[in-house]
Design a protein around this motif. Structure first.
Motif, short mmCIF file in Angstrom:
data_model
loop_
_atom_site.label_atom_id
_atom_site.label_comp_id
_atom_site.label_asym_id
_atom_site.label_seq_id
_atom_site.Cartn_x
_atom_site.Cartn_y
_atom_site.Cartn_z
N VAL A 14 53.16 86.49 14.21
CA VAL A 14 54.01 85.34 13.96
C VAL A 14 54.08 84.19 15.02
N LEU A 15 54.32 85.10 16.37
CA LEU A 15 54.63 84.38 17.72
C LEU A 15 53.20 83.81 17.99
N LEU A 16 52.19 84.42 17.64
CA LEU A 16 50.71 83.98 18.08
C LEU A 16 50.57 82.77 17.23
N ILE A 17 51.05 82.72 16.08
CA ILE A 17 50.40 81.68 15.10
C ILE A 17 51.30 80.53 15.56
N VAL A 18 52.65 80.65 15.88
CA VAL A 18 53.52 79.49 16.63
C VAL A 18 52.75 78.93 17.99
N SER A 19 52.27 80.14 18.50
CA SER A 19 51.42 79.39 19.63
C SER A 19 50.35 78.70 19.36
N VAL A 20 49.60 78.58 18.35
CA VAL A 20 48.41 78.06 18.14
C VAL A 20 48.91 76.68 17.81
N GLY A 21 50.10 76.62 16.83
CA GLY A 21 50.65 75.30 16.43
C GLY A 21 51.04 74.61 17.75
N VAL A 22 51.74 75.16 18.67
CA VAL A 22 52.17 74.52 19.77
C VAL A 22 51.20 73.98 20.45
N HIS A 23 50.07 74.75 20.60
CA HIS A 23 48.85 74.20 21.39
C HIS A 23 48.26 72.90 20.77
N PHE A 24 48.17 72.89 19.76
CA PHE A 24 47.50 71.57 18.85
C PHE A 24 48.66 70.50 19.26
N ALA A 25 49.81 70.77 19.08
CA ALA A 25 50.73 69.86 19.16
C ALA A 25 50.64 69.05 20.48
N LEU A 26 50.46 70.01 21.68
CA LEU A 26 50.56 69.59 23.00
C LEU A 26 49.09 69.02 23.35
N VAL A 27 48.10 69.38 22.81
CA VAL A 27 46.77 68.71 23.08
C VAL A 27 47.00 67.30 22.44
N GLY A 28 47.43 67.16 21.51
CA GLY A 28 47.32 65.61 20.44
C GLY A 28 48.31 65.03 21.49
N LEU A 29 49.57 65.40 21.94
CA LEU A 29 50.50 64.46 22.60
C LEU A 29 49.78 64.01 23.89
N GLY A 30 49.17 65.14 24.52
CA GLY A 30 48.44 64.88 25.62
C GLY A 30 47.51 63.76 25.52
N LEU A 31 46.56 63.40 24.60
CA LEU A 31 45.76 62.50 24.31
C LEU A 31 46.59 61.16 24.17
N THR A 41 39.73 69.10 42.60
CA THR A 41 38.44 69.74 42.59
C THR A 41 37.66 69.06 41.53
N THR A 42 38.21 68.60 40.10
CA THR A 42 37.32 68.58 39.06
C THR A 42 38.02 67.59 38.47
N THR A 43 37.38 67.07 37.09
CA THR A 43 37.84 66.13 36.39
C THR A 43 38.76 66.80 35.07
N ILE A 44 39.89 66.22 35.35
CA ILE A 44 40.67 66.76 34.10
C ILE A 44 41.03 65.70 33.03
N PHE A 45 40.82 66.42 31.78
CA PHE A 45 41.00 65.58 30.81
C PHE A 45 42.20 65.98 30.11
N PHE A 46 42.67 65.32 29.06
CA PHE A 46 43.63 65.81 28.14
C PHE A 46 43.66 67.33 27.43
N ASP A 47 42.48 67.52 27.31
CA ASP A 47 42.19 68.85 26.67
C ASP A 47 41.66 69.75 27.67
N SER A 48 41.53 69.41 28.75
CA SER A 48 40.67 70.55 29.80
C SER A 48 41.54 71.84 29.85
N GLY A 49 42.73 71.83 29.84
CA GLY A 49 43.68 72.94 29.86
C GLY A 49 43.30 74.08 29.16
N PHE A 50 42.91 73.78 27.89
CA PHE A 50 42.84 75.00 26.89
C PHE A 50 41.79 76.13 27.62
N ILE A 51 40.56 75.58 27.91
CA ILE A 51 39.39 76.51 28.56
C ILE A 51 40.04 77.26 29.76
N ILE A 52 40.38 76.25 30.70
CA ILE A 52 40.83 77.06 31.90
C ILE A 52 42.12 78.04 31.40
#
Lengths: 345, 377
Positions: free
Chosen positions: A153-170, A268-279
């Motif tokens: 359940v906590l993992l699923i919440v994490s996925v939701g938080v991830h999408f919310a934060l990426v969208g807000l980052g944009l 050292t690199t170009t950071i985009f609003f969604d770059s954090g995920f892969i890193i």
């Protein structure tokens, strides 16, 4: 491939690995204390780097308003809880002040400092101060009430938080990437190998932070309390350690580490609003290498991920991500053979 | 009471149906969020300047976000053709999304005007037209320029996605035709933190020129990696990199880079004899005035879309009423027969057999001089 190329690749890998190590440590810390597999760890990286980038342009970063909104939401939760439990006004007021003080002060500071064009280091500190309180607030709003839920359940919440934060980052930072100026422009050469000042800062900052974390967990009472919660939540609670405040502290530390990583790699690199995920995901691979439990193994794992990434980029750049993320498979196999245990539900 | 209700319902449905009949509905699918948002957002901005009325008919734009996701693009397209019953679809700005949308639009017999260079198997683009130049046209302009510079060997550093792959496919035959050799092919991803390993390999192959295939602000990092590793040869960037972001991020390290581009973004520098000069200048000044920012290539495609619509709608209106299958078919026929049309991005001439339309003269070579794009003569 000769020795000098190998040297350059190794240095490149270790520099990236040092950042992955910080993220891996944060991931392990969060999982140990709160059992949350925190996918959005990388978002703090992007938030940190981009908040600084926006401040560089003299504008007030959108993270300020987001922080105030989250703090407001947490305050409403406080009031609701206070009323539900019939707390006195004095107690409620104290709780509200506790929730709102840091975010409001930091936001005002950022709004005041943004147009002034302070030196880079000052702006970096403001960005760090701005992103760090996100940890507590996100934990309070997304996880605290679910603290005893299953890992899934906590993992699923994490996925939701991830999408919310990426969208807000944009929304806050726009679609285009930013590259921050270097903190230190020097470079040192030894033969074919060149060490830039920024790489040196990354390596030193990572080592310093790792040593500080070690001292904190070994030598301080609150660090030991966190460890106790990690080992046995119920036992720790019986000993008077609040698992909620342990969770908030762990998330604050994770946000701090994430934002710091963002400041370190921003130049050292170009950071985009969604770059954090892969890193962040690469830090996660390193954390899995450590079975989400051992800090030293997470460090080793992160450096291995960095080196693997660097050398596979050289030999087969088209398959680099495939190689890096597939490396998790043998690790999982090895871990499940080494310490078999039942499925947790 | 019941009679009154029926009357109201009838009136409402009549009003709704006449509105639907009289209006031209344009479905727009763009990547407003996700990795493609750097391309989709400028296109959407330019669409705010889209004419409210064409040939006396009100035009409704229905803009949907595909989140840079092909699946979302497909469901958006389904919605547009079944619920909104649009007359024409524009989008998407991302190749993979536009490619996924194409079969849905074709099935509904609705024209899709893509904002990205979508390749389709031969004979399957009956309802698909493209606004951007094909990579082949752009690669042609780039290789012509290389020939003048006396370049014999080429290195390639591109995205590990469809854009990188299509450019490599376009570059290979053009280079071979002109006796040039691609000596090293390396890949990277937009989110990579470093290209040092790839740069090492490319510099050790030491080609005369390296082509960097990336888009928007993502194009600066790989080039900076090459310069940092001491690469001294010529550097080329593709048309997706012809944005102010390249210079904003790359600074002095992108100086003297050659960038192939459509003419739209450098209107004021084109010679007066260039057919697109007027449209390109009109596009850049209006965008600059409306949004206080320099436009990029993709906003130019939205501008060209308005030119297309203003040309084909009057033609199709002669044959059928908006909202009918006949009107949609008439729009498609008009696209194929509209003939030579001047765009901000060059001269377009779609025909029955060619839904790409641009000729080899469309690509303009730019050079970064003093942080500005200057047209190479």
């Amino acid at each position: 491939m000769d020795l000098s190329i190998a040297g350059i690749l190794a240095l490149d890998g270790l520099t990236n690995g040092a950042v992955y190590a910080l993220l891996a440590l944060a991931t392990v810390l969060l999982f140990a204390v709160t059992r949350v597999i925190f996918i959005p760890q990388g978002e703090f990286v992007a938030f940190g780097a981009l908040t600084l980038a926006i401040m560089q342009t003299g504008k007030v970063p959108g993270t300020v308003w987001f922080l105030l909104v989250l703090a407001g939401a947490a305050a409403i939760a406080d009031i609701y809880e206070g009323v539900a439990h019939k707390h006195s006004f004095a107690r409620l007021g104290k709780q509200l002040a506790h929730t709102l003080a840091v975010p409001v002060v930091v936001s005002l500071l950022a709004i005041w400092a943004a147009p002034k064009g302070f030196p880079l280091v000052v702006q970096a500190l403001v960005a760090l101060a701005l992103v760090t309180p996100f940890g507590t607030l996100i934990y309070r709003l997304a996880y605290e009430r679910l603290a005893s839920a299953s890992v899934l359940v906590l993992l699923i919440v994490s996925v939701g938080v991830h999408f919310a934060l990426v969208g807000l980052g944009l929304f806050f930072f726009g679609a285009e990437g930013f590259r921050n100026p270097s903190f230190w422009d020097a470079s040192f050469s030894a033969g074919a190998i060149t060490l830039t000042g920024q790489a040196l800062i990354i390596l030193l900052a990572s080592i310093a932070l790792i040593v500080l974390l070690w001292l904190y967990f070994e030598r301080t009472l609150s660090g030991k309390a966190l460890r106790a919660t990690a080992v046995n939540r119920l036992g720790a609670r019986l000993m008077g350690i609040s698992s909620n405040s342990a969770g908030r502290l762990a998330f604050t530390m994770a946000a701090f580490i994430g934002a710091l990583s963002g400041l370190l790699i921003g130049p050292t690199t170009t950071i985009f609003f969604d770059s954090g995920f892969i890193i962040g995901l690469k830090g996660f691979v390193a954390a899995v290498f450590a079975g989400l439990s051992s800090y030293p193994l997470a460090l080793v794992g992160a450096l291995l991920v960095g080196l693997l990434e660097s050398f596979s980029s050289f030999w087969a750049s088209a398959f680099k991500e495939v190689i890096v993320f597939s490396s998790i498979l043998p690790v999982l196999l090895w871990r499940s053979l080494r310490d078999p245990h039942g499925e947790e539900h | 009471m019941k009679f009154a209700r029926t009357l109201i319902a009838a009136a409402v449905s009549l009003a709704a149906s006449t509105a639907a009949l009289a209006d031209i509905n344009v479905g727009v699918v763009l990547s407003l969020t996700g990795p493609g948002s750097g391309l989709g957002i400028p296109m959407q901005k330019q669409l705010q300047l889209f004419p409210k009325e064409i040939a006396g008919e009100k035009v409704n734009l229905i803009v949907l976000d595909d989140a840079s996701d092909p699946g979302k693009g497909v469901s958006n397209t389904r919605r547009l053709v079944t619920e909104d019953k649009v007359d024409v679809i524009m989008g998407s700005c991302l190749t993979p999304v536009a490619a996924a949308m194409a079969p849905v639009a074709a099935e509904a017999k609705t024209v899709q005007i893509a904002g990205s260079p979508v390749g389709t198997p031969p004979g399957q683009d009956q309802w698909l037209f493209r606004l951007p130049q094909s990579n082949n046209v752009m690669a042609h302009a780039m290789v012509e320029h290389m020939k003048k510079q006396g370049i014999k060997t080429i290195g390639f550093l591109g995205y590990t996605d469809a854009y990188g792959e299509l450019w490599l496919k376009a570059l290979e035959p053009e280079a071979a035709k002109n006796g040039m050799k691609i000596v090293a092919v390396e890949r990277f991803a937009r989110s990579d933190t470093s290209v040092t390993p790839q740069a090492l390999k490319l510099t050790s192959a030491n080609p005369d020129a390296i082509v960097v295939v990336a888009s928007g602000s993502g194009a600066a990092m790989p080039q900076m990696g090459l310069v940092d590793r001491g690469y001294k040869g010529k550097l080329y960037q593709t048309h997706a990199a012809a944005t102010p972001d390249l210079v904003r991020i790359g600074g002095t390290k992108v100086e003297n880079t050659f960038v192939v581009s459509g003419p739209a973004v450098v209107g004021d520098q084109l010679p007066d004899s260039h057919p697109s000069k007027k449209a390109a200048v009109d596009f850049t000044t209006k965008y600059q005035k409306a949004f206080d920012a320099a436009p990029n290539q993709f906003a130019g495609h939205s501008y060209d879309f308005a030119i297309v619509m203003e040309k084909i709608v009057p033609m199709a209106l002669k044959k059928a009423k908006p909202g009918t299958p006949e009107f949609r078919a008439a729009l498609r026929d008009s696209l194929e027969t509209m003939g030579r049309t001047v765009f901000a991005h060059g001269v377009m001439n779609w025909t029955k057999d060619d839904h790409w339309g641009y000729t080899n003269e469309t690509g303009v070579m730019l050079k970064v001089v003093g942080g500005k794009f200057v047209v190479e003569k």
